[in-house]
Design a protein around this motif. Structure first.
Motif, PDB file in Angstrom:
ATOM      1  N   MET A   1       0.885  -1.101   0.072  1.00 17.93           N
ATOM      2  CA  MET A   1      -0.011  -0.075   0.103  1.00 17.93           C
ATOM      3  C   MET A   1       0.804   1.120  -0.037  1.00 17.93           C
ATOM      4  N   ASN A   2       0.342   2.499  -0.467  1.00 21.51           N
ATOM      5  CA  ASN A   2       0.918   3.533  -0.315  1.00 21.51           C
ATOM      6  C   ASN A   2       0.150   4.638   0.724  1.00 21.51           C
ATOM      7  N   LEU A   3       1.146   4.566   1.793  1.00 22.62           N
ATOM      8  CA  LEU A   3       0.803   5.264   3.019  1.00 22.62           C
ATOM      9  C   LEU A   3       1.499   6.435   3.286  1.00 22.62           C
ATOM     10  N   THR A   4       0.768   7.471   3.914  1.00 22.70           N
ATOM     11  CA  THR A   4       1.180   8.810   4.494  1.00 22.70           C
ATOM     12  C   THR A   4       1.218   8.611   5.979  1.00 22.70           C
ATOM     13  N   VAL A   5       2.340   9.196   6.703  1.00 18.89           N
ATOM     14  CA  VAL A   5       1.972   9.047   8.063  1.00 18.89           C
ATOM     15  C   VAL A   5       2.557  10.411   8.722  1.00 18.89           C
ATOM     16  N   PHE A   6       1.455  10.986   9.318  1.00 18.77           N
ATOM     17  CA  PHE A   6       1.592  12.320  10.401  1.00 18.77           C
ATOM     18  C   PHE A   6       2.080  11.857  11.705  1.00 18.77           C
ATOM     19  N   GLY A   7       2.816  13.006  12.275  1.00 16.90           N
ATOM     20  CA  GLY A   7       3.504  12.607  13.482  1.00 16.90           C
ATOM     21  C   GLY A   7       4.562  11.534  13.534  1.00 16.90           C
ATOM     22  N   ALA A   8       5.088  11.584  12.547  1.00 17.30           N
ATOM     23  CA  ALA A   8       6.244  10.427  12.249  1.00 17.30           C
ATOM     24  C   ALA A   8       7.236  10.433  13.145  1.00 17.30           C
ATOM     25  N   THR A   9       7.527  11.455  13.915  1.00 18.26           N
ATOM     26  CA  THR A   9       8.980  11.400  14.638  1.00 18.26           C
ATOM     27  C   THR A   9       8.297  11.197  16.299  1.00 18.26           C
ATOM     28  N   GLY A  10       6.936  10.855  16.591  1.00 18.80           N
ATOM     29  CA  GLY A  10       6.731  10.543  17.715  1.00 18.80           C
ATOM     30  C   GLY A  10       6.572   8.920  18.121  1.00 18.80           C
ATOM     31  N   GLY A  11       6.560   8.593  19.238  1.00 18.33           N
ATOM     32  CA  GLY A  11       6.612   7.366  19.400  1.00 18.33           C
ATOM     33  C   GLY A  11       5.853   6.439  18.672  1.00 18.33           C
ATOM     34  N   ILE A  12       4.553   6.441  18.663  1.00 12.15           N
ATOM     35  CA  ILE A  12       3.719   5.552  17.711  1.00 12.15           C
ATOM     36  C   ILE A  12       3.971   5.809  16.292  1.00 12.15           C
ATOM     37  N   GLY A  13       4.060   7.216  15.803  1.00  7.24           N
ATOM     38  CA  GLY A  13       4.404   7.477  14.362  1.00  7.24           C
ATOM     39  C   GLY A  13       5.429   6.754  13.780  1.00  7.24           C
ATOM     40  N   ARG A  14       6.550   6.762  14.681  1.00  2.14           N
ATOM     41  CA  ARG A  14       8.185   6.279  14.190  1.00  2.14           C
ATOM     42  C   ARG A  14       7.765   4.640  14.006  1.00  2.14           C
ATOM     43  N   GLU A  15       7.113   4.116  14.798  1.00  2.00           N
ATOM     44  CA  GLU A  15       6.619   2.890  14.840  1.00  2.00           C
ATOM     45  C   GLU A  15       5.877   2.349  13.544  1.00  2.00           C
ATOM     46  N   ILE A  16       4.839   3.273  13.256  1.00  2.00           N
ATOM     47  CA  ILE A  16       3.895   2.973  12.079  1.00  2.00           C
ATOM     48  C   ILE A  16       4.968   2.959  10.916  1.00  2.00           C
ATOM     49  N   VAL A  17       5.872   4.093  10.853  1.00  3.86           N
ATOM     50  CA  VAL A  17       6.888   3.989   9.699  1.00  3.86           C
ATOM     51  C   VAL A  17       7.609   2.754   9.574  1.00  3.86           C
ATOM     52  N   PHE A 181      -2.432  -1.198  29.917  1.00  2.00           N
ATOM     53  CA  PHE A 181      -1.372  -0.795  29.132  1.00  2.00           C
ATOM     54  C   PHE A 181      -1.354  -1.297  27.807  1.00  2.00           C
ATOM     55  N   ILE A 182      -0.511  -0.770  27.066  1.00  2.00           N
ATOM     56  CA  ILE A 182      -0.189  -1.280  25.801  1.00  2.00           C
ATOM     57  C   ILE A 182       1.248  -0.531  25.308  1.00  2.00           C
ATOM     58  N   ALA A 183       2.031  -1.265  24.567  1.00  2.00           N
ATOM     59  CA  ALA A 183       3.234  -0.663  23.890  1.00  2.00           C
ATOM     60  C   ALA A 183       2.912   0.065  22.791  1.00  2.00           C
ATOM     61  N   ARG A 184       3.707   1.281  22.394  1.00  2.00           N
ATOM     62  CA  ARG A 184       3.458   2.060  21.269  1.00  2.00           C
ATOM     63  C   ARG A 184       3.680   0.984  19.961  1.00  2.00           C
ATOM     64  N   ALA A 185       4.691   0.324  20.073  1.00  2.00           N
ATOM     65  CA  ALA A 185       4.830  -0.479  18.884  1.00  2.00           C
ATOM     66  C   ALA A 185       3.625  -1.345  18.807  1.00  2.00           C
ATOM     67  N   ASP A 186       2.996  -1.995  19.473  1.00  2.00           N
ATOM     68  CA  ASP A 186       1.772  -2.564  19.356  1.00  2.00           C
ATOM     69  C   ASP A 186       0.489  -1.696  18.988  1.00  2.00           C
TER      70      ASP A 186
END
Length: 209
Positions: A1-17, A181-186
């Protein structure tokens, strides 16, 4: 897929990328400061943009299959950021005809689960302390509801910086009982998994261990 990620330098955004690239997706990461993005990959495009300007954001969402956002307040002093910046993203997406959007919200914004007295007491205390943050997220979700996008609001409890497990519970329109709880990665993993899940469209989804 072709995705755009906003907030990519935050904990969750970085994990999405990171996880999206590992899964073979093409990713456009929209950031204010490219130097803060430590993730690299052959399928990654980094775009620097002013997130208060919808016209500046439009090229970053054009032709994308989905947009994922980790934007949100990091503390009480940042309250207002989520609704304001998400409004910019929505305006850009609607102008470009891009429909799928997944955002990070928070568990207290959704319906209260049927937990024990201790859990309800703790949740109520946290909600009072962080009221400006949750008010911001509620306004963000109201903006989503008023939009023409196929949105999903992912609502985690307390976030942790722990490794990806891929093992967590999700409840569409609710929240997992006693999910503390949950990890940002999850959270990132769940958002990517929901990207093509039609059952989560125009829904809040609780996610927790």
């Amino acid at each position: 897929m072709n995705l755009t990620v906003f907030g990519a330098t935050g904990g969750i955004g970085r994990e999405i990328v990171r996880q999206a690239l590992a899964s073979g997706h093409r990713v456009t990461a929209v950031v204010r400061d490219p130097a803060r993005l430590t993730v690299t990959g052959s399928g990654l495009e980094v775009v620097r943009a002013d997130l208060t300007d919808a016209e500046a954001v439009r090229p970053a969402v054009t032709g994308r299959d989905a947009v994922l956002s980790g934007l949100g307040p990091r503390s009480r002093k940042d309250a207002g950021v989520a609704a304001r910046l998400t409004r910019t993203v929505l305006t850009a997406m609607e102008a470009e005809g891009v429909r799928r959007l997944l955002v990070v919200s928070a568990a207290p914004v959704g319906p209260e689960p049927d937990d024990g007295v201790v859990d309800r007491t703790v949740r109520g205390l946290v909600s009072r302390i962080l009221k400006p943050v949750y008010d911001d997220l509620r306004e963000m979700e109201a903006e989503l509801s008023r939009s023409g996008t196929d949105w999903t609001s992912v609502r985690p409890p307390r976030l942790q910086d722990k490794p990806l497990t891929g093992r967590y519970r999700t409840v569409i329109g609710g929240f997992p009982p006693r999910g503390r709880f949950i990890a940002r990665a999850d959270v990132a993993h769940s958002m990517l998994a929901m990207t093509d899940d039609e059952g989560t469209v125009k829904q809040g989804v609780g996610v927790a261990y």
